[in-house]
Design a protein around this motif. Sequence first.
Motif, PDB file in Angstrom:
ATOM      1  N   LYS A 162     -22.684 -11.508 -22.370  1.00 16.00           N
ATOM      2  CA  LYS A 162     -21.624 -10.556 -22.421  1.00 16.00           C
ATOM      3  C   LYS A 162     -20.153 -11.137 -22.385  1.00 16.00           C
ATOM      4  O   LYS A 162     -19.206 -10.738 -23.008  1.00 16.00           O
ATOM      5  CB  LYS A 162     -21.551  -9.544 -21.105  1.00 16.00           C
ATOM      6  N   ASP A 163     -20.033 -12.389 -21.667  1.00 14.09           N
ATOM      7  CA  ASP A 163     -18.645 -13.025 -21.264  1.00 14.09           C
ATOM      8  C   ASP A 163     -18.026 -13.271 -22.568  1.00 14.09           C
ATOM      9  O   ASP A 163     -16.822 -13.105 -22.448  1.00 14.09           O
ATOM     10  CB  ASP A 163     -18.999 -14.171 -20.450  1.00 14.09           C
ATOM     11  N   LYS A 166     -15.825 -10.178 -23.786  1.00 15.55           N
ATOM     12  CA  LYS A 166     -15.611  -9.436 -22.866  1.00 15.55           C
ATOM     13  C   LYS A 166     -13.990  -8.535 -23.267  1.00 15.55           C
ATOM     14  O   LYS A 166     -13.757  -7.512 -22.828  1.00 15.55           O
ATOM     15  CB  LYS A 166     -15.305 -10.088 -21.523  1.00 15.55           C
TER      16      LYS A 166
END
Length: 447
Positions: A162-163, A166
């Motif tokens: 995910k990062d 983001k």
Amino acid sequence: MNLVEKDLKYIWHPASQMKDYEDLNPVIIENGKGAYLYDIHGNKYLDCISSWWVNLFGHCNERINNAINKQLNSLEHVIFAHLSNVPAVELSEKLVDITPEPLKKVFFCDNGSSAVEVALKISYQYHKQKGNQKKTKFVALENSYHGETLGALSACNVGFFKDTYKDIIIETYKCKSPNCYRCEFGLNRESCSAECFKYMEELISKYHEEICGIIIEPMVQGAAGMNIYSKEYLKKLRKLCDEYDITFIGDEIAVGFGRTGKMFASNHSNISPDIMTLSKGITGGYLPLSVVMVTEEIYNCFYDDYEKLTGFFHSHSYSGNALACAAAVETMNIFHYEDIINKNIEKFNYMKDLSTEVFKDIKNVGEYRQLGFIGAIELVQNKDNKTPIPWEKRVGYSIYKRGLKNGLLLRPMGNIIYFMPPYIVNKDDLDFMIKGTYKCIKEEFKF
């Protein structure tokens, strides 16, 4: 140029750092039969992970082969808007029959991530059309995984997925998840009352006016390392969602269709979500297909108003694909006519008993946990203090490579070695899988 060289020249593999392929060339599988795969060099591998959790009844299953061949001679695919097809209708009836009440309607997609996208959109639009204009946010657990498209990623909380994205995904509330191996309350997942649910209660109590849906992987958080937690958690979540008019989304993509020892993980708690996503094993591992099951109440909120555009305008070109649905129908038939789940209880118990015995005295095995045909070995630096092994040591990857040399397809997640075999394995296969994995761990830690 041979096949490996062509693979490396042309293909970008998923969930991979391609530089690793310089050290370990891709294994090119030529054929499969039952629980085993065979590469172009004649090497044989036990498919310990059901080829990413999808293959339920073995490779080249005769019944599913015949069902697809039969369907291929009549219809391969047809647009699913205003048209339908026989296997899609048959499959829908079977799914409504086996999923928990009150799930009554089936929306077709073509993979797990798209099913989660659909579920999130339905939840959001449902509340909007009910007049709950403030309810625009979702809640997901820490370390949750629900897919890799942008909407699905919004409900994920595994950093390396995910990062990177983001800044372009929607904001979602994150709730502290159960961690039974390192339980802060000193309790056991088999006997506790899900005391960790207090974190969800606190979050919902504070933000319930703006929360439209809670999405959860029932009983097992897969990408978190097969994090198995108490069935009481689901009971409490069902009650909480009812109290605050929040959509309960049960993501059973990985845990549905008998994987946890019951047809659906929600069955362990005798509850039903408002929306259920299903995929992976639905076609027996043959063809891409996913569905979203919803209640009649949710379905009716989208019914019959062109003026206000209350319909659900979401589609996939291959929705309700006839070949995939035919494979899924036969998969459901195998469950029903061969009484698969009851027959597998003895195998579940054998796998659990043998694994518990084989791994119990290894200082680097912190815990062996299992639910149904999901087993997980948590590797640690020392089991006495449960100290995690640093991710960058890549112990799991090293064991994966050792597994291939020993005829096992393992594919660990970080420092979690997991078992998710096809349901057609026998005791000899389980012996080979468990004792072979022990050998790989022994070689890795040199004991």
